[in-house]
Design a protein around this motif. Sequence first.
Motif, PDB file in Angstrom:
ATOM      1  N   LEU A 170       2.318 -54.805  19.198  1.00  0.00           N
ATOM      2  CA  LEU A 170       2.275 -56.122  19.850  1.00  0.00           C
ATOM      3  C   LEU A 170       3.180 -56.198  21.081  1.00  0.00           C
ATOM      4  O   LEU A 170       3.054 -57.112  21.887  1.00  0.00           O
ATOM      5  N   GLY A 171       4.091 -55.243  21.234  1.00  0.00           N
ATOM      6  CA  GLY A 171       4.980 -55.279  22.395  1.00  0.00           C
ATOM      7  C   GLY A 171       5.923 -54.094  22.384  1.00  0.00           C
ATOM      8  O   GLY A 171       6.243 -53.546  21.325  1.00  0.00           O
ATOM      9  N   SER A 172       6.366 -53.688  23.551  1.00  0.00           N
ATOM     10  CA  SER A 172       7.272 -52.543  23.675  1.00  0.00           C
ATOM     11  C   SER A 172       8.727 -52.995  23.678  1.00  0.00           C
ATOM     12  O   SER A 172       9.032 -54.130  24.050  1.00  0.00           O
ATOM     13  N   THR A 173       9.609 -52.106  23.280  1.00  0.00           N
ATOM     14  CA  THR A 173      11.039 -52.409  23.303  1.00  0.00           C
ATOM     15  C   THR A 173      11.789 -51.376  24.154  1.00  0.00           C
ATOM     16  O   THR A 173      12.234 -51.675  25.243  1.00  0.00           O
ATOM     17  N   ALA A 174      11.873 -50.151  23.661  1.00  0.00           N
ATOM     18  CA  ALA A 174      12.640 -49.139  24.390  1.00  0.00           C
ATOM     19  C   ALA A 174      12.194 -47.741  23.983  1.00  0.00           C
ATOM     20  O   ALA A 174      11.623 -47.526  22.912  1.00  0.00           O
ATOM     21  N   THR A 175      12.466 -46.802  24.863  1.00  0.00           N
ATOM     22  CA  THR A 175      12.337 -45.389  24.532  1.00  0.00           C
ATOM     23  C   THR A 175      13.747 -44.818  24.456  1.00  0.00           C
ATOM     24  O   THR A 175      14.568 -45.067  25.347  1.00  0.00           O
ATOM     25  N   TYR A 176      14.009 -44.098  23.392  1.00  0.00           N
ATOM     26  CA  TYR A 176      15.308 -43.451  23.252  1.00  0.00           C
ATOM     27  C   TYR A 176      15.113 -41.994  23.662  1.00  0.00           C
ATOM     28  O   TYR A 176      14.546 -41.198  22.924  1.00  0.00           O
ATOM     29  N   PRO A 177      15.536 -41.665  24.874  1.00  0.00           N
ATOM     30  CA  PRO A 177      15.087 -40.420  25.504  1.00  0.00           C
ATOM     31  C   PRO A 177      15.607 -39.143  24.857  1.00  0.00           C
ATOM     32  O   PRO A 177      16.690 -39.085  24.285  1.00  0.00           O
TER      33      PRO A 177
END
Length: 311
Positions: free
Chosen positions: A124-131
């Motif tokens: 439903l929605g994006s938050t973050a990518t932990y690279p």
Amino acid sequence: MSSNTPEPTPLIEAPKSKLPLIIGIVVAAAVVIGGLAFFLTRDDDSGSDLTKVTLGVVGADDPYWKTFQDAAREEGIDLEVKNFGDYNQPNPALSEGELDLNQFQHIIFLADYNVQNDDDLIALGSTATYPLGLYSSKYKSLDEIKAGDTVIVPDDETNQARGLVLLQSKGLIELTDGGTPFSTIKEVDPSSKVKIKAVQAAITPSSLPDVAAAIINNDFVEDAGLKFSDALATDDPSDPKALPYVNIFAARADDADNATYKKLVKIFQDTKAVQDGVYETSGDTAELVKIPVEDLQKSLEDTEKQVEERQ
């Protein structure tokens, strides 16, 4: 000289009526009680106007969740954050209606859950990518890496594929399958610029002196005496190949158009204090992203197909 006329008997004053006093007391009491009731129920009244939403997470003690709850309340949403101690619990809880939303996983995790459980939870929605980062003790930039050099990747499937996709995005290798969340070193084209070797993730940092560079999981970066800022490269959130590693809000398919849930996603993405908290909790490594829901859902569906093909 005395008089035989008897002196008039003193009049006894009739007692004053207490009715006005009683009425006054009653009125005053009513005012006090009414006022007290107003103050006692005012929060309840306002609370009853709030929309209740239950969100499942892993790690509810992270400070930014409280910040998120406060921001949501200001927008008319009473957000309950429910903690789970195991990654395998929030999706079944969401599917069964114990939760309205959850937020703890990336797309690959959800895709695998949906396929294995014949479910249809959505992004439903994006938050973050932990690279995931590429590090070197020999070179200061990607351009310094020479043809024929050896680069190490973790040997576990998820991080290996992710590392390979990162290396391909930086022009160091070519993957014969185009690069997927399930790529392995078998898919590395022999004509690639560098050679690839897989080792246990925990020993990638200690292997740095013997190779040109290594993909090192975030968990081992600081333990190895490295800084996240030392990375020669990290995932590019705008790269479609990195999409499966974006963390998301998940919901039931029937709630794809739920206005309140969409509003919560927007609050999370647009509230600076929340975003700052996510960034700080990640050790300043999180890549905060806003990706169109259509792209997230397509990535989820594509990844599900890839999981099915590997069954």
